[in-house]
Design an enzyme around this catalytic site. Structure first.
Site, PDB file in Angstrom:
ATOM      1  N   HIS A   1       0.842  -1.214   0.000  1.00 18.56           N
ATOM      2  CA  HIS A   1       0.000   0.000   0.000  1.00 18.56           C
ATOM      3  C   HIS A   1       0.862   1.243   0.000  1.00 18.56           C
ATOM      4  O   HIS A   1       1.836   1.317   0.745  1.00 18.56           O
ATOM      5  CB  HIS A   1      -0.895   0.029   1.245  1.00 18.56           C
ATOM      6  CG  HIS A   1      -1.722  -1.206   1.389  1.00 18.56           C
ATOM      7  ND1 HIS A   1      -1.213  -2.346   1.935  1.00 18.56           N
ATOM      8  CD2 HIS A   1      -2.991  -1.471   1.040  1.00 18.56           C
ATOM      9  CE1 HIS A   1      -2.153  -3.296   1.910  1.00 18.56           C
ATOM     10  NE2 HIS A   1      -3.243  -2.785   1.373  1.00 18.56           N
TER      11      HIS A   1
ATOM     12  N   LYS B   1      -1.671  -8.026  -4.206  1.00 18.36           N
ATOM     13  CA  LYS B   1      -2.507  -6.835  -3.992  1.00 18.36           C
ATOM     14  C   LYS B   1      -1.604  -5.613  -3.977  1.00 18.36           C
ATOM     15  O   LYS B   1      -0.660  -5.548  -3.177  1.00 18.36           O
ATOM     16  CB  LYS B   1      -3.269  -6.942  -2.666  1.00 18.36           C
ATOM     17  CG  LYS B   1      -4.116  -5.703  -2.378  1.00 18.36           C
ATOM     18  CD  LYS B   1      -4.802  -5.779  -1.009  1.00 18.36           C
ATOM     19  CE  LYS B   1      -5.560  -4.496  -0.725  1.00 18.36           C
ATOM     20  NZ  LYS B   1      -5.902  -4.359   0.688  1.00 18.36           N
TER      21      LYS B   1
ATOM     22  N   GLY C   1     -20.621  30.650 -20.088  1.00 17.29           N
ATOM     23  CA  GLY C   1     -20.604  29.535 -21.042  1.00 17.29           C
ATOM     24  C   GLY C   1     -21.998  29.205 -21.571  1.00 17.29           C
ATOM     25  O   GLY C   1     -22.197  29.043 -22.781  1.00 17.29           O
TER      26      GLY C   1
ATOM     27  N   THR D   1     -21.660  41.841 -15.850  1.00 19.83           N
ATOM     28  CA  THR D   1     -20.492  42.503 -16.432  1.00 19.83           C
ATOM     29  C   THR D   1     -20.854  42.852 -17.874  1.00 19.83           C
ATOM     30  O   THR D   1     -20.863  41.974 -18.755  1.00 19.83           O
ATOM     31  CB  THR D   1     -19.274  41.556 -16.390  1.00 19.83           C
ATOM     32  OG1 THR D   1     -19.162  41.048 -15.054  1.00 19.83           O
ATOM     33  CG2 THR D   1     -17.991  42.259 -16.796  1.00 19.83           C
TER      34      THR D   1
ATOM     35  N   ARG E   1     -18.914  41.753 -21.157  1.00 23.66           N
ATOM     36  CA  ARG E   1     -19.037  40.373 -21.671  1.00 23.66           C
ATOM     37  C   ARG E   1     -20.266  40.265 -22.578  1.00 23.66           C
ATOM     38  O   ARG E   1     -20.240  39.590 -23.604  1.00 23.66           O
ATOM     39  CB  ARG E   1     -19.173  39.371 -20.523  1.00 23.66           C
ATOM     40  CG  ARG E   1     -17.884  39.166 -19.767  1.00 23.66           C
ATOM     41  CD  ARG E   1     -18.089  38.116 -18.694  1.00 23.66           C
ATOM     42  NE  ARG E   1     -17.815  36.770 -19.182  1.00 23.66           N
ATOM     43  CZ  ARG E   1     -18.020  35.670 -18.458  1.00 23.66           C
ATOM     44  NH1 ARG E   1     -18.519  35.754 -17.235  1.00 23.66           N
ATOM     45  NH2 ARG E   1     -17.742  34.481 -18.951  1.00 23.66           N
TER      46      ARG E   1
HETATM   47  P1  NAP Z   1     -20.359  30.753 -16.109  1.00 23.40           P
HETATM   48  O1  NAP Z   1     -19.712  30.573 -17.426  1.00 23.40           O
HETATM   49  O2  NAP Z   1     -19.499  30.873 -14.912  1.00 23.40           O
HETATM   50  O3  NAP Z   1     -21.286  32.064 -16.185  1.00 23.40           O
HETATM   51  C1  NAP Z   1     -21.936  32.533 -15.051  1.00 23.40           C
HETATM   52  C2  NAP Z   1     -22.879  33.666 -15.446  1.00 23.40           C
HETATM   53  O4  NAP Z   1     -23.633  34.008 -14.292  1.00 23.40           O
HETATM   54  C3  NAP Z   1     -22.140  34.921 -15.903  1.00 23.40           C
HETATM   55  O5  NAP Z   1     -22.934  35.572 -16.853  1.00 23.40           O
HETATM   56  C4  NAP Z   1     -22.080  35.733 -14.600  1.00 23.40           C
HETATM   57  O6  NAP Z   1     -22.007  37.118 -14.816  1.00 23.40           O
HETATM   58  C5  NAP Z   1     -23.430  35.408 -14.006  1.00 23.40           C
HETATM   59  N1  NAP Z   1     -23.492  35.605 -12.568  1.00 23.40           N
HETATM   60  C6  NAP Z   1     -22.879  34.873 -11.613  1.00 23.40           C
HETATM   61  N2  NAP Z   1     -23.202  35.345 -10.394  1.00 23.40           N
HETATM   62  C7  NAP Z   1     -24.020  36.412 -10.589  1.00 23.40           C
HETATM   63  C8  NAP Z   1     -24.686  37.312  -9.731  1.00 23.40           C
HETATM   64  N3  NAP Z   1     -24.585  37.201  -8.397  1.00 23.40           N
HETATM   65  N4  NAP Z   1     -25.465  38.269 -10.275  1.00 23.40           N
HETATM   66  C9  NAP Z   1     -25.595  38.367 -11.618  1.00 23.40           C
HETATM   67  N5  NAP Z   1     -24.993  37.551 -12.488  1.00 23.40           N
HETATM   68  C10 NAP Z   1     -24.211  36.572 -11.981  1.00 23.40           C
HETATM   69  O7  NAP Z   1     -21.373  29.556 -15.795  1.00 23.40           O
HETATM   70  P2  NAP Z   1     -22.201  28.639 -16.824  1.00 23.40           P
HETATM   71  O8  NAP Z   1     -21.442  27.394 -17.094  1.00 23.40           O
HETATM   72  O9  NAP Z   1     -22.655  29.458 -17.950  1.00 23.40           O
HETATM   73  O10 NAP Z   1     -23.426  28.206 -15.907  1.00 23.40           O
HETATM   74  C11 NAP Z   1     -24.373  29.161 -15.507  1.00 23.40           C
HETATM   75  C12 NAP Z   1     -25.625  28.481 -15.001  1.00 23.40           C
HETATM   76  O11 NAP Z   1     -26.193  27.684 -16.020  1.00 23.40           O
HETATM   77  C13 NAP Z   1     -25.382  27.549 -13.829  1.00 23.40           C
HETATM   78  O12 NAP Z   1     -25.939  28.118 -12.700  1.00 23.40           O
HETATM   79  C14 NAP Z   1     -26.074  26.248 -14.151  1.00 23.40           C
HETATM   80  O13 NAP Z   1     -27.069  25.973 -13.185  1.00 23.40           O
HETATM   81  C15 NAP Z   1     -26.755  26.525 -15.468  1.00 23.40           C
HETATM   82  N6  NAP Z   1     -26.523  25.387 -16.373  1.00 23.40           N
HETATM   83  C16 NAP Z   1     -27.561  24.544 -16.587  1.00 23.40           C
HETATM   84  C17 NAP Z   1     -27.411  23.479 -17.425  1.00 23.40           C
HETATM   85  C18 NAP Z   1     -28.557  22.552 -17.637  1.00 23.40           C
HETATM   86  O14 NAP Z   1     -28.366  21.520 -18.296  1.00 23.40           O
HETATM   87  N7  NAP Z   1     -29.716  22.871 -17.156  1.00 23.40           N
HETATM   88  C19 NAP Z   1     -26.192  23.256 -18.067  1.00 23.40           C
HETATM   89  C20 NAP Z   1     -25.134  24.154 -17.832  1.00 23.40           C
HETATM   90  C21 NAP Z   1     -25.329  25.220 -16.971  1.00 23.40           C
HETATM   91  P3  NAP Z   1     -20.570  37.853 -14.921  1.00 23.40           P
HETATM   92  O15 NAP Z   1     -20.151  37.719 -16.357  1.00 23.40           O
HETATM   93  O16 NAP Z   1     -20.861  39.245 -14.535  1.00 23.40           O
HETATM   94  O17 NAP Z   1     -19.646  37.157 -13.976  1.00 23.40           O
END
Ligand code: NAP
Length: 521
Positions: free
Chosen positions: A123, A149, A375, A397, A400
């Site tokens: 181990h 093992k 994203g 922001t 963006r």
């Molecule tokens: P990401 O790339 O980190 O983007 C986050 C986004 O949320 C940015 O636009 C950010 O704004 C904004 N944000 C974060 N905190 C905030 C706040 N307190 N007030 C206002 N805006 C805020 O994340 P992502 O991958 O796109 O995911 C975002 C969401 O999508 C997740 O919460 C997830 O639940 C959802 N999602 C769902 C699925 C599904 O299959 N249902 C799949 C993927 C993601 P800034 O640019 O200003 O930071």
């Protein structure tokens, strides 16, 4: 046959008896009695006699990661007693074996009909592959042990492949496992590579080594009984991945469709080089049959870059998004062909068009507020603009949002950016939240604030957040009489598209939905 063995720390006779019964009930076909801290000979004998399952007896010393502080001579005599009292196997450390060749004699002196087998084990808890792994394995293989093992704490997920290589080159029955989150693969796929056994704990708290999966998860979540040599392997690549719902969703779908596949979490460290190293070693690995990947944070862009560098086929829309979440590893033509696409893209569009009862072309008549420019926001903007919708991107922001608008405006819909403060309830017919606002634990937040928006039954509100299932935004929409789509819809649709691309079969969408709902409840 690869056994499923539940290790049990023996602290108390009644408790140990109960645990052995639970292990048998849970589907184990072996138990390991860890008597590091419990060396009452009569009680151990009683346990050994009563166990309905074959039993390994281990008294692991502190110097090998166990708890026994007994002087060596006493520890060996405890093991000798167990060997003569009904143990199926005795486990001794390679170091013990080196120091006391007597161990082998000890087991062989027991009358033939009661003679236990000997596991010689090694181990390594430091987070690195033992530098002398192959030499150690050779020493184990040349020992008088019946079973080798070897267990170590991997530095990266690639160490699992070395464990599989040891299994492939074994001269005698072998257990080769990696610990921790990165090593989960070696535990789940032990059967595929013909290991002597893998360990699964009775409960998460009862694990005897980091990364041990519970027997309930091994049996149900990871389809233990269905895994065979030819089982195709799929998985989610990301960091972190431990809490991903995808394994539960896809394995339930494989079960439902009687598809010979297993879906596992694949912890790949951040950075393009880590992703590339993973792909370069896992895709060609002989006997693994890696056939498809879901890709999540932080590797969606890395996956696209890698496929482009390899000249692989990438869906044009994934190229315009700049990221992908699905890789198909096609081995059907005798060669390996990689293909990448974004199943999020179709999931967003199909969730909307099915809720509105329209086709994608009809989206050209809609004005959509996309809230968020991360994203998911990017994927939504690319998808909606491609269908000709008019899109307004709102983001905390602003820069963006503006950059997104600049990139996608005119492809083919109109895309403009607006400040978050300008977000109102009358400018659009569809509101799509792609921010994490409202996500657990901040469940009292909504991108629309606290007031009830003046939406109508002609408005569609889509929240991509799926935890909780009913977000504050969706509750506001429902109260205003708007149509709603929850994040689960998108999550299930993107997984269903992956399933269909990998298996060529229709996805059992209702099963997948139920699994996600149960998980979230
Ligand atoms: P990401 O790339 O980190 O983007 C986050 C986004 O949320 C940015 O636009 C950010 O704004 C904004 N944000 C974060 N905190 C905030 C706040 N307190 N007030 C206002 N805006 C805020 O994340 P992502 O991958 O796109 O995911 C975002 C969401 O999508 C997740 O919460 C997830 O639940 C959802 N999602 C769902 C699925 C599904 O299959 N249902 C799949 C993927 C993601 P800034 O640019 O200003 O930071």
């Amino acid at each position: 046959m690869t056994h499923l063995c539940v290790p049990i720390f023996v602290n108390d006779l009644a408790e140990a008896r109960r645990d052995i019964a639970l292990a048998a009930e849970g589907g184990a076909d072996f138990v390991e009695l860890r008597i590091d801290r419990f060396t009452n000979h009569d009680a151990v004998v009683e346990l050994l006699r009563q166990s309905p399952l074959p039993r390994i007896v281990t008294c692991r010393p502190k110097w090998e990661g166990g708890y026994s502080e007994l002087p060596e001579s006493e520890r060996l005599s405890v093991l000798a007693n167990a060997a003569q009292s009904g143990a199926t196997y005795i486990d001794v450390e390679l170091e013990t074996y080196r120091r006391h060749q007597v161990i082998a004699e000890m087991t062989h002196k027991t009358p033939r009909e009661r003679r236990p087998g000997l596991i010689v084990s090694s181990h390594h808890f430091l987070r690195t592959r033992p530098p002398n792994l192959l030499a150690l394995f050779e020493e184990l293989s040349n020992s008088e042990g019946d079973i080798n093992k070897i267990v170590w704490n991997p530095l990266t997920i690639r160490d699992n492949l070395e464990a599989f290589e040891l299994l492939q080159h074994r001269g005698k029955p072998t257990i080769a496992l990696c610990m921790g989150e990165a090593g989960i693969l070696s535990r789940i796929l032990a059967k595929k590579f013909g290991a002597f056994l893998t360990f699964a704990s009775l409960t998460s708290a009862g694990a005897t080594a980091p990364g041990q999966v519970t027997i309930a998860d091994m049996k149900r979540l990871y389809r233990w009984d269905a895994i065979g040599k030819e089982t195709k392997v799929y998985g989610v690549v990301g960091s972190p991945v431990a809490h991903s719902m995808s394994p539960a969703l896809h394995n339930a779908a494989f079960d439902q469709s009687a598809f010979n596949g297993i879906y596992v979490p694949l912890l790949v460290n951040e950075g393009y080089e880590s992703f590339k190293a993973f792909m370069e070693t896992f895709v060609p690995f002989d006997g693994l049959h890696l056939s498809g990947l879901s890709v999540t944070i932080p590797h969606k862009e890395n996956a696209l870059r890698y496929l482009q560098e390899k000249g692989a086929e990438v869906e044009p829309l994934a190229l315009s998004i700049g990221a992908l979440n699905t890789i198909v590893v096609d081995r059907s033509q005798g060669t390996v062909n990689l293909r990448g696409f974004s199943s999020d893209y179709a999931a967003i569009l199909d969730s909307i068009t099915s809720a509105l009862g329209i086709s994608r072309e009809n989206l050209a008549e809609y004005r959509v507020a996309v809230i968020g420019a991360g994203g998911t926001g990017r994927t939504a903007v690319a998808a909606l603009a491609h269908c000709g919708a008019t899109v307004v991107v709102y983001n905390r922001t602003f820069d963006r949002a503006a950059a997104l608008a600049l990139e996608f405006n005119g492809k083919s819909g109109k895309v403009v950016a607006a400040k978050m403060e300008k977000l109102c309830d009358s400018c659009c017919q569809i509101y799509l939240n792609t921010t994490s606002v409202g996500m657990h634990p901040n469940v009292n937040a909504s991108p629309m604030g606290d007031a009830l928006p003046k939406w109508t039954s002609d408005t569609l509100v889509f929240d991509t957040v799926y935890n909780p299932m009913r977000t504050k935004l969706l509750e506001q929409a429902q109260a205003a009489g708007a149509k709603t789509i929850g994040g689960i819809e998108m999550f299930v649709r993107q997984a269903a598209a992956q399933f269909e691309a990998w298996t060529g079969k229709p996805a059992p969408v209702e099963t997948m939905r139920k699994v996600v709902e149960q998980k979230l409840k």
